[in-house]
Write a protein that holds these residues in place. Structure first.
Motif, short mmCIF file in Angstrom:
data_model
loop_
_atom_site.label_atom_id
_atom_site.label_comp_id
_atom_site.label_asym_id
_atom_site.label_seq_id
_atom_site.Cartn_x
_atom_site.Cartn_y
_atom_site.Cartn_z
N ARG A 83 3.46 7.36 17.85
CA ARG A 83 2.19 6.79 18.29
C ARG A 83 1.80 5.71 17.29
N ASP A 84 1.00 4.74 17.77
CA ASP A 84 0.69 3.58 16.95
C ASP A 84 0.01 3.95 15.63
N LYS A 117 2.66 4.92 12.95
CA LYS A 117 3.82 4.05 12.71
C LYS A 117 3.77 3.51 11.29
#
Length: 126
Positions: free
Chosen positions: A60-61, A64
């Motif tokens: 998931r962003d 990251k």
């Protein structure tokens, strides 16, 4: 059938690191895509990251560049290395496994994972 057991959670300060482990028993672990989900109090369970059978990762962003998933099939274990932890990472973390013929896919939704661990608490203080 595969049984999953998570370990490695704990209480840390913001900026610290933790490594979670997901140990599997039962059928051949290499046949499964494995993912980590988390659930904070009052929130829905959300996908954190996953690793395909061939070792490719998807995240998931918000994690990251901070979280890394790896797998050691010979040890039937998947790891979640969490660096630069933030208070918003506080949650119960669950390991999940889904049987698939694809070597490259990483499912990001709960329904694709039939096997779940009991969860391990991660608390990040500010």
């Amino acid at each position: 059938q595969v049984q999953l057991v998570e370990s490695g959670g704990g209480l840390v300060q913001a900026g610290d690191s933790l490594r979670l482990s997901c140990a599997a028993s039962g059928r051949t672990f290499s046949s499964y895509v494995v993912a980590w989900f988390r659930q904070a109090p009052g929130k829905e369970r959300e996908f954190v990251g996953g690793i395909s059978r061939s070792g490719g990762g998807t995240y998931r962003d918000s994690v990251k560049g901070r979280f890394t998933i790896s797998r050691a099939n010979a040890k039937n274990t998947v790891y979640l290395q969490m660096d630069s932890l933030k208070p918003e990472d506080t949650a119960v973390y669950y390991c999940a496994a889904g049987l698939t013929e694809s070597t490259s896919v990483v499912f990001t939704t709960i329904v694709n994972y039939a096997y779940w661990g009991q969860g391990t608490q991660v608390t990040v203080s500010s």
